[in-house]
Design an enzyme around this catalytic site. Sequence first.
Site, PDB file in Angstrom:
ATOM      1  N   LEU A  39      52.499  49.749  43.513  1.00  0.00           N
ATOM      2  CA  LEU A  39      51.761  48.580  43.034  1.00  0.00           C
ATOM      3  C   LEU A  39      50.275  48.938  43.024  1.00  0.00           C
ATOM      4  CD1 LEU A  39      53.317  45.475  44.847  1.00  0.00           C
ATOM      5  CD2 LEU A  39      53.292  45.911  42.386  1.00  0.00           C
ATOM      6  N   ASP A  40      49.569  48.545  41.972  1.00  0.00           N
ATOM      7  CA  ASP A  40      48.123  48.768  41.928  1.00  0.00           C
ATOM      8  C   ASP A  40      47.450  48.019  43.076  1.00  0.00           C
ATOM      9  OD1 ASP A  40      48.244  50.373  39.692  1.00  0.00           O
ATOM     10  OD2 ASP A  40      47.901  48.733  38.277  1.00  0.00           O
ATOM     11  N   PRO A  41      46.255  48.467  43.493  1.00  0.00           N
ATOM     12  CA  PRO A  41      45.573  47.810  44.625  1.00  0.00           C
ATOM     13  C   PRO A  41      45.401  46.306  44.466  1.00  0.00           C
ATOM     14  CG  PRO A  41      44.516  49.892  44.134  1.00  0.00           C
ATOM     15  CD  PRO A  41      45.540  49.680  43.054  1.00  0.00           C
ATOM     16  N   ALA A  42      45.072  45.847  43.268  1.00  0.00           N
ATOM     17  CA  ALA A  42      44.844  44.413  43.076  1.00  0.00           C
ATOM     18  C   ALA A  42      46.135  43.613  43.020  1.00  0.00           C
ATOM     19  CB  ALA A  42      44.036  44.182  41.794  1.00  0.00           C
ATOM     20  N   ALA A  43      47.256  44.273  42.790  1.00  0.00           N
ATOM     21  CA  ALA A  43      48.544  43.579  42.676  1.00  0.00           C
ATOM     22  C   ALA A  43      49.104  43.247  44.049  1.00  0.00           C
ATOM     23  CB  ALA A  43      49.529  44.434  41.894  1.00  0.00           C
TER      24      ALA A  43
END
Length: 314
Positions: A39-43
């Site tokens: 998962l991307d950091p912001a997700a």
Amino acid sequence: MAVSGVLCVDKPSGLTSHDVVLSVRRRLGIRRIGHAGTLDPAATGVLVLCVGDSTRLVEYLSADEKAYVGTMLFGVGTDTDDAEGRVTATADATKLTLSEIEPALTAFRGHICQRIPSYSAVHIGGKRAYELARADIRVDLPTRWVDIFEFTVDGLHMMQDDTVALSFYVRCSKGTYIRSLCRDLGEALGVPAHLTTLRRVQSGCIRLDECVPLDTLLESDNPVDYLRRPVDCLSNMPQVAVTVAVAEALSKGQHVDWPTDGPELAPETVALATCDGNLVAVVEAVFAANPDGFDALQGRTRMRPMKVFWKEVG
């Protein structure tokens, strides 16, 4: 007994998937931990961690389809295709309507070809795509085929600066870039767009409501209590129950006959062999010719052990 199992974590925003792995390694005192699906950091949302010997199951857990909810913003494009990037284009999006957007979704359902984001971890000529992007080196970005099983939208909201926010739900195959879906939908509508929020709500059979918040896990006096049995997290795979004798044979690498009461599977199908609810092995259904002749119709299906776990659980 060695600690092994699956942790279903609700990942918070601001951390990379590897950050989560590192924090859980420190808390459990176990180095052998990996995640099944970045998962991307912001997700936020479902992040599946495999602990101990269960790390050998990452390829099966990560292969499952995923589901997401999120929002995209029309009227602004970024170099990362999400809210973390630098603005690269703007336009007035206030004339967009759901009646215009929904027909455009048809092109983004089914088996589609995606162009990966400039800022991604994909290797291009020996370097990560994001390394080339940061160095302002322009390259032809590779494409990949993915499956979009569901893509629905609702909640169109007018925002400030002539932008429009849209809520969406996507159920897709592994490897799908949701950022690319948002970017490409904007391009199809003639308006720049980017992903603003993303929450994974399901990974395979694991739902968000089954996950433990990361802080709760790290602050728990007994974090291993949150470990789940691998067989419970791989219920989307075919499963066949075997006896102790068969389990022991599989643990020695022997091929054994497929149980007559087991599910009928085509050759080369991968399944889980279990005994009393415990994972024995990942097996492949193989066809064995009749030893008394060459008539294929008289052959039988057997189990070939691919990854054995019985020694650990038996």
